[in-house]
Design a protein around this motif. Sequence first.
Motif, PDB file in Angstrom:
ATOM      1  N   SER A  16     -59.337  74.040  24.008  1.00  0.00           N
ATOM      2  CA  SER A  16     -59.068  74.105  22.562  1.00  0.00           C
ATOM      3  C   SER A  16     -57.613  73.743  22.261  1.00  0.00           C
ATOM      4  CB  SER A  16     -59.387  75.494  22.018  1.00  0.00           C
ATOM      5  OG  SER A  16     -60.765  75.766  22.154  1.00  0.00           O
ATOM      6  N   THR A  17     -56.726  74.109  23.152  1.00  0.00           N
ATOM      7  CA  THR A  17     -55.317  73.762  22.953  1.00  0.00           C
ATOM      8  C   THR A  17     -55.169  72.241  22.905  1.00  0.00           C
ATOM      9  OG1 THR A  17     -54.662  75.760  24.134  1.00  0.00           O
ATOM     10  CG2 THR A  17     -52.989  74.044  23.906  1.00  0.00           C
ATOM     11  N   LEU A  18     -55.834  71.557  23.816  1.00  0.00           N
ATOM     12  CA  LEU A  18     -55.773  70.096  23.850  1.00  0.00           C
ATOM     13  C   LEU A  18     -56.370  69.517  22.564  1.00  0.00           C
ATOM     14  CD1 LEU A  18     -54.837  67.886  25.802  1.00  0.00           C
ATOM     15  CD2 LEU A  18     -57.164  67.779  26.704  1.00  0.00           C
ATOM     16  N   ILE A  19     -57.470  70.082  22.123  1.00  0.00           N
ATOM     17  CA  ILE A  19     -58.123  69.611  20.901  1.00  0.00           C
ATOM     18  C   ILE A  19     -57.228  69.860  19.684  1.00  0.00           C
ATOM     19  CG2 ILE A  19     -60.068  70.065  19.344  1.00  0.00           C
ATOM     20  CD1 ILE A  19     -61.787  70.424  21.906  1.00  0.00           C
ATOM     21  N   ASN A  20     -56.600  71.026  19.648  1.00  0.00           N
ATOM     22  CA  ASN A  20     -55.699  71.320  18.532  1.00  0.00           C
ATOM     23  C   ASN A  20     -54.499  70.376  18.491  1.00  0.00           C
ATOM     24  OD1 ASN A  20     -57.303  73.377  17.591  1.00  0.00           O
ATOM     25  ND2 ASN A  20     -56.192  74.982  18.691  1.00  0.00           N
ATOM     26  N   ILE A  21     -54.056  69.943  19.650  1.00  0.00           N
ATOM     27  CA  ILE A  21     -52.965  68.966  19.699  1.00  0.00           C
ATOM     28  C   ILE A  21     -53.451  67.624  19.142  1.00  0.00           C
ATOM     29  CG2 ILE A  21     -51.536  67.585  21.282  1.00  0.00           C
ATOM     30  CD1 ILE A  21     -51.222  70.205  22.963  1.00  0.00           C
ATOM     31  N   LEU A  22     -54.664  67.239  19.528  1.00  0.00           N
ATOM     32  CA  LEU A  22     -55.258  65.999  19.002  1.00  0.00           C
ATOM     33  C   LEU A  22     -55.385  66.038  17.483  1.00  0.00           C
ATOM     34  CD1 LEU A  22     -58.044  65.437  21.659  1.00  0.00           C
ATOM     35  CD2 LEU A  22     -56.489  63.643  20.862  1.00  0.00           C
ATOM     36  N   ALA A  23     -55.745  67.213  16.975  1.00  0.00           N
ATOM     37  CA  ALA A  23     -55.966  67.357  15.536  1.00  0.00           C
ATOM     38  C   ALA A  23     -54.663  67.595  14.774  1.00  0.00           C
ATOM     39  CB  ALA A  23     -56.940  68.498  15.279  1.00  0.00           C
ATOM     40  N   ASP A  82     -50.375  57.596  16.554  1.00  0.00           N
ATOM     41  CA  ASP A  82     -49.692  58.733  17.172  1.00  0.00           C
ATOM     42  C   ASP A  82     -49.956  60.010  16.357  1.00  0.00           C
ATOM     43  OD1 ASP A  82     -46.917  59.085  19.078  1.00  0.00           O
ATOM     44  OD2 ASP A  82     -47.307  60.622  17.550  1.00  0.00           O
ATOM     45  N   VAL A  83     -50.406  61.063  17.036  1.00  0.00           N
ATOM     46  CA  VAL A  83     -50.804  62.274  16.295  1.00  0.00           C
ATOM     47  C   VAL A  83     -49.621  62.997  15.651  1.00  0.00           C
ATOM     48  CG1 VAL A  83     -52.900  62.671  17.658  1.00  0.00           C
ATOM     49  CG2 VAL A  83     -50.783  63.834  18.306  1.00  0.00           C
ATOM     50  N   VAL A  84     -48.402  62.709  16.112  1.00  0.00           N
ATOM     51  CA  VAL A  84     -47.232  63.343  15.512  1.00  0.00           C
ATOM     52  C   VAL A  84     -46.593  62.410  14.474  1.00  0.00           C
ATOM     53  CG1 VAL A  84     -44.986  64.415  15.928  1.00  0.00           C
ATOM     54  CG2 VAL A  84     -46.836  64.694  17.601  1.00  0.00           C
ATOM     55  N   LYS A  85     -46.242  61.190  14.923  1.00  0.00           N
ATOM     56  CA  LYS A  85     -45.499  60.278  14.028  1.00  0.00           C
ATOM     57  C   LYS A  85     -46.378  59.691  12.937  1.00  0.00           C
ATOM     58  CE  LYS A  85     -42.603  58.723  17.818  1.00  0.00           C
ATOM     59  NZ  LYS A  85     -43.455  58.181  18.888  1.00  0.00           N
ATOM     60  N   TYR A 103     -57.240  60.904   9.888  1.00  0.00           N
ATOM     61  CA  TYR A 103     -58.347  60.236   9.207  1.00  0.00           C
ATOM     62  C   TYR A 103     -59.362  59.681  10.208  1.00  0.00           C
ATOM     63  CZ  TYR A 103     -56.639  60.271   4.405  1.00  0.00           C
ATOM     64  OH  TYR A 103     -56.274  60.660   3.151  1.00  0.00           O
ATOM     65  N   SER A 104     -58.893  59.309  11.385  1.00  0.00           N
ATOM     66  CA  SER A 104     -59.787  58.722  12.384  1.00  0.00           C
ATOM     67  C   SER A 104     -60.594  59.788  13.122  1.00  0.00           C
ATOM     68  CB  SER A 104     -58.971  57.958  13.432  1.00  0.00           C
ATOM     69  OG  SER A 104     -58.022  57.145  12.819  1.00  0.00           O
ATOM     70  N   LEU A 105     -60.255  61.037  12.836  1.00  0.00           N
ATOM     71  CA  LEU A 105     -60.759  62.125  13.668  1.00  0.00           C
ATOM     72  C   LEU A 105     -61.542  63.155  12.848  1.00  0.00           C
ATOM     73  CD1 LEU A 105     -60.241  62.982  16.647  1.00  0.00           C
ATOM     74  CD2 LEU A 105     -58.368  64.387  15.803  1.00  0.00           C
ATOM     75  N   GLY A 106     -62.677  63.597  13.385  1.00  0.00           N
ATOM     76  CA  GLY A 106     -63.385  64.735  12.813  1.00  0.00           C
ATOM     77  C   GLY A 106     -63.452  65.814  13.862  1.00  0.00           C
ATOM     78  N   VAL A 107     -62.934  67.001  13.546  1.00  0.00           N
ATOM     79  CA  VAL A 107     -62.910  68.065  14.550  1.00  0.00           C
ATOM     80  C   VAL A 107     -63.758  69.238  14.088  1.00  0.00           C
ATOM     81  CG1 VAL A 107     -61.472  69.650  15.882  1.00  0.00           C
ATOM     82  CG2 VAL A 107     -60.604  67.398  15.274  1.00  0.00           C
ATOM     83  N   VAL A 108     -64.699  69.622  14.923  1.00  0.00           N
ATOM     84  CA  VAL A 108     -65.465  70.830  14.665  1.00  0.00           C
ATOM     85  C   VAL A 108     -64.800  71.944  15.463  1.00  0.00           C
ATOM     86  CG1 VAL A 108     -67.719  71.942  14.802  1.00  0.00           C
ATOM     87  CG2 VAL A 108     -67.569  69.458  14.488  1.00  0.00           C
ATOM     88  N   ALA A 127     -70.746  69.581   9.442  1.00  0.00           N
ATOM     89  CA  ALA A 127     -70.809  68.696   8.275  1.00  0.00           C
ATOM     90  C   ALA A 127     -69.408  68.430   7.734  1.00  0.00           C
ATOM     91  CB  ALA A 127     -71.691  69.324   7.196  1.00  0.00           C
ATOM     92  N   GLN A 128     -68.609  69.481   7.704  1.00  0.00           N
ATOM     93  CA  GLN A 128     -67.244  69.367   7.189  1.00  0.00           C
ATOM     94  C   GLN A 128     -66.410  68.381   8.021  1.00  0.00           C
ATOM     95  OE1 GLN A 128     -65.558  73.313   7.018  1.00  0.00           O
ATOM     96  NE2 GLN A 128     -64.303  72.735   5.266  1.00  0.00           N
ATOM     97  N   ALA A 129     -66.605  68.447   9.318  1.00  0.00           N
ATOM     98  CA  ALA A 129     -65.831  67.568  10.203  1.00  0.00           C
ATOM     99  C   ALA A 129     -66.246  66.103  10.050  1.00  0.00           C
ATOM    100  CB  ALA A 129     -66.014  68.010  11.657  1.00  0.00           C
TER     101      ALA A 129
END
Length: 306
Positions: free
Chosen positions: A44-51, A67-70, A77-82, A146-148
């Motif tokens: 989950s930590t890795l996923i939270n970093i991605l998100a 880049d997830v930071v810059k 926008y490219s990502l949907g996270v459940v 659905a939200q993701a």
Amino acid sequence: MLPAIEIENVHKHFGSLHALKGVSLTIEQGEFFGLLGPNGAGKSTLINILAGLTRMDSGAVTVMGHDVVKDYRQSRYSLGVVPQELVFDPFFSVRELLEIQAGYFGQRKTSGKWIDRLLEGLKLTDKASSNMRSLSGGMKRRVLIAQALVHKPQVVILDEPTAGVDVELRSSLWEFIQMLHQEGHTIVLTTHYLEEAEMLCDRIGIINQGEMIALDSKEALLAKGVGQLRTLRITLANHIEALPDLVKSKLQHASANVLEIRLDRHNDSIVAMMDALRDAGGEVVDIAIEESDLEDVFIELTRQAT
Ligand SMILES: Nc1ncnc2c1ncn2[C@@H]1O[C@H](COP(=O)(O)OP(=O)(O)OP(=O)(O)O)[C@@H](O)[C@H]1O
Ligand SMILES: [Mg+2]
């Protein structure tokens, strides 16, 4: 082609806890990737970093080249996270919640039909006007999914989406995710149901104590496990007082007349085991061989790593 996800040497500490110890991983577009690991491994930590929800200490992460930071907005926008945790505003209805989410991604006007399809695919149509508060845990999880997906992200990450979801719904959920995959979405899944990963994923990464300890195609991982583990179950017609050494050394479990023997596929001979039993006066009435599944591979690998 641009990778869907690129993770390079990511480190993350929580105080003195080194939660991610230099994780690197590239996931290509169109993959169905399984991220497995025991509780607290760092999934989950890795996923939270991605998100973009958690900041890494060092390393670089991109989603669809952003880049997830810059370049947070584009990558988001490219990502949907459940997410793994169920968090909701209880006062909205299911449809309102999805419309608000679509609005957040600037798609309020265009999203109606897609929302209908999501509701249908996730078997939520009759709950569309229900208050979030009134839904069961499994239904809430479906709303999270659905939200993701409301902004049709290219990359979909599901952090234990089937926790607390009943068997029937789980399979309809997988049908829906598989359909998204067939339509070209990249899917990343974490799950504790290993048979799920085995059934769905093309490639699997196993993370343990913040380190990627295995990363390979499902077939290669299974082959590795099969090489190390294989259970031979022998049923005898009679009871043998003194088991032959060859059998005793590999014995995993013995009950009245059933012996469970752990075999190394490359080094142990089933024929030799049978001969030894016969020489000791055993009368074999049945044998069964159990090939290892992903669960065995997982146990074996995490045991080696600790
Ligand atoms: N916000 C936080 N503050 C402090 N420690 C944290 C925080 N988030 C995670 N951790 C710790 O980091 C480690 C990795 O946690 P993480 O949630 O990533 O594991 P996980 O692989 O998702 O586990 P699970 O299968 O239980 O969901 C754990 O030891 C956890 O306690
Ligand atoms: Mg987790």
